[in-house]
Enzyme design. Structure first.
Site, PDB file in Angstrom:
ATOM      1  N   ASN A 213       4.875  42.520  28.171  1.00  0.00           N
ATOM      2  CA  ASN A 213       5.589  43.795  28.259  1.00  0.00           C
ATOM      3  C   ASN A 213       4.617  44.933  27.967  1.00  0.00           C
ATOM      4  OD1 ASN A 213       5.617  44.333  25.288  1.00  0.00           O
ATOM      5  ND2 ASN A 213       6.680  42.364  25.322  1.00  0.00           N
ATOM      6  N   ASP A 284      11.087  36.899  24.527  1.00  0.00           N
ATOM      7  CA  ASP A 284      12.246  36.062  24.175  1.00  0.00           C
ATOM      8  C   ASP A 284      12.171  34.710  24.879  1.00  0.00           C
ATOM      9  OD1 ASP A 284      13.339  38.036  22.608  1.00  0.00           O
ATOM     10  OD2 ASP A 284      14.385  38.975  24.300  1.00  0.00           O
ATOM     11  N   LYS A 294      -4.966  27.080  37.893  1.00  0.00           N
ATOM     12  CA  LYS A 294      -4.369  28.278  38.489  1.00  0.00           C
ATOM     13  C   LYS A 294      -3.391  27.861  39.592  1.00  0.00           C
ATOM     14  CE  LYS A 294      -5.823  32.536  40.693  1.00  0.00           C
ATOM     15  NZ  LYS A 294      -6.217  32.493  42.068  1.00  0.00           N
TER      16      LYS A 294
END
Ligand code: FMN
Length: 402
Positions: A213, A284, A294
């Site tokens: 975030n 969360d 990858k």
């Protein structure tokens, strides 16, 4: 706290003298009036002209100047609200500690009222800083007057190229330290151990991709600085922040990447803490499976299964004994309602509610919730918000001890 103050700055002959030009410029922006005393040796490192121009005032160097009728060391000491000596050489520290008054700066120091604050920022090579006479002189100064504060030097690469302790902290951190120190007079959090989490967590999908975030860490770092300025022993557990944010050097920082590491670091330090402040934006959910290689772009769609992360704040709430717990709630809707629920569910003593719009910004607008009260504050710099939060914690400590 520094706005409109009359500040007397002493600059001595250390390699870090150039940093003081930035410090003065920042103080001028806060409408401070600045007068500067430079030692003769300080003039070997920066010019009087530069200091005079930036400080917008005359610079004093000569104890026996005859260009006016005033006795400079008395007049300057009387004029100032507070004094900052930075960088402070081993030499000036020795003079201050032993009452030697053989130049304008040392004589003004002895003439400075003991009821006014003095900040001294030693900066020198680590061998000089660790020399036992220098250590003794610093200790002597610390004990001489409760209004005299030593701003400890940072560790890092020194001017001589060696790594060690002795660097002058960056100007913004000197200012943040002084500002918090003046605000929280008499170190009200002295002896308190505080654990703070800050910044985002990264939940890796493969070696190069992650879920995260926009948290900048600015609010948590500002709270850590405010707590340290109020005298607390602070452990800051920080996710990876994109800009380096200056921290007061008494703060112990533990760097973590994902929520599992953050939880581990919190668990290791929670038991011994008095206060826990959960400011980090912890994910969360995390990917259920981590791909060691990858991921390839083989299909049009990619299903990513997520699983819940450990709720760190909830764990602290369940395991709390003596701790005061401060949670944060960032919401897009029903801010107060959700914050109230979170405070109850997570067993918090205080909950700081803010809108998600403040994530990543330099300002914040908060509500401080306690069990029977909600206080709203106007939008302000995150450093100011930090002071509001620490003041609320101090109020809680008082409430619980009385
Ligand atoms: C290149 C150079 C860098 C120096 N840097 C420092 C320093 O960072 N800290 C310090 O205590 N002394 C330093 N010194 C030594 C001081 O300049 C010296 O002790 C001087 O007498 C200090 O004078 P003052 O305290 O009156 O300014 C340095 C000397 C030189 C030549």
């Amino acid at each position: 706290m520094l706005n409109n103050k009359k500040i007397l700055i002493g600059i001595t002959g250390g390699i870090a003298a150039y940093k003081i030009l930035i410090l003065i410029s920042k103080l001028i922006k806060q409408n401070c009036q600045i007068k500067v005393i430079m030692t003769k040796n300080a003039e070997k490192f920066i010019t009087k002209l530069a200091v005079q121009t930036i400080s917008q005032n005359k610079v004093y160097t000569d104890m026996f100047a005859t260009d006016d009728f005033e006795i400079d060391h008395i007049a300057l000491a009387d004029w100032a609200d507070l004094m900052i000596v930075a960088p402070a050489t081993a030499n000036i520290i020795g003079k201050f500690a032993n009452g030697i008054a053989d130049d304008l700066l040392s004589t003004t120091f002895l003439s400075f009222s003991s009821s006014k604050k003095i900040f001294i920022a030693p900066a020198m090579n680590s061998k000089m800083y660790e020399n036992f006479i220098v250590r003794k002189n610093i200790e002597k100064l610390k004990e001489s007057n409760k209004n005299l504060n030593i701003i400890a030097p940072d560790e890092g690469i020194l001017a001589c190229g060696a790594k060690g302790i002795g660097r002058l902290p960056e100007p913004e951190i000197i200012l943040e330290y002084i500002d918090n120190f003046l605000y929280f007079d008499n170190l009200p959090l002295k002896g308190k151990k505080i654990v703070i989490t800050a910044g985002p967590t990264r939940e890796y999908i493969d070696p190069v991709r992650y879920i995260s975030n926009d948290s900048s860490g600015a609010q948590g770092y500002a709270i850590a600085n405010a707590c340290a300025g109020a005298g607390a022993d602070v452990i800051l557990i920080s996710g990876k922040v994109s800009n380096s944010i200056a921290l007061i050097n008494t703060i112990k920082k533990i760097d973590v990447i994902d929520s599992a590491e953050m939880f581990e670091a919190v668990k290791n330090n929670f038991k011994n803490s008095d206060i826990f402040i959960s400011c980090a934006a912890v994910a969360d959910y995390k990917p259920l499976d981590y791909s060691a290689n990858k991921l390839k772009k083989d299909n049009d769609d990619l299903m990513l299964r997520l699983t819940k992360t450990q709720d760190i704040l909830e764990w602290c709430g369940k395991n709390k004994k003596k701790q005061i717990i401060v949670g944060f709630a960032a919401e897009t809707e029903n801010l107060i309602e959700n914050a109230k629920l979170k405070m109850q569910k997570k067993n918090c003593d205080l909950l700081i509610a803010n809108s998600t719009e403040n994530i990543g910004k330099s300002t914040n607008k908060i509500f401080v919730l306690s069990k029977d009260n909600i206080q709203e504050f106007s939008e302000t710099a995150k450093q100011e918000t930090a002071k509001i939060i620490v003041s609320a914690i101090l109020k809680k400590i008082n409430e619980y001890t009385n």
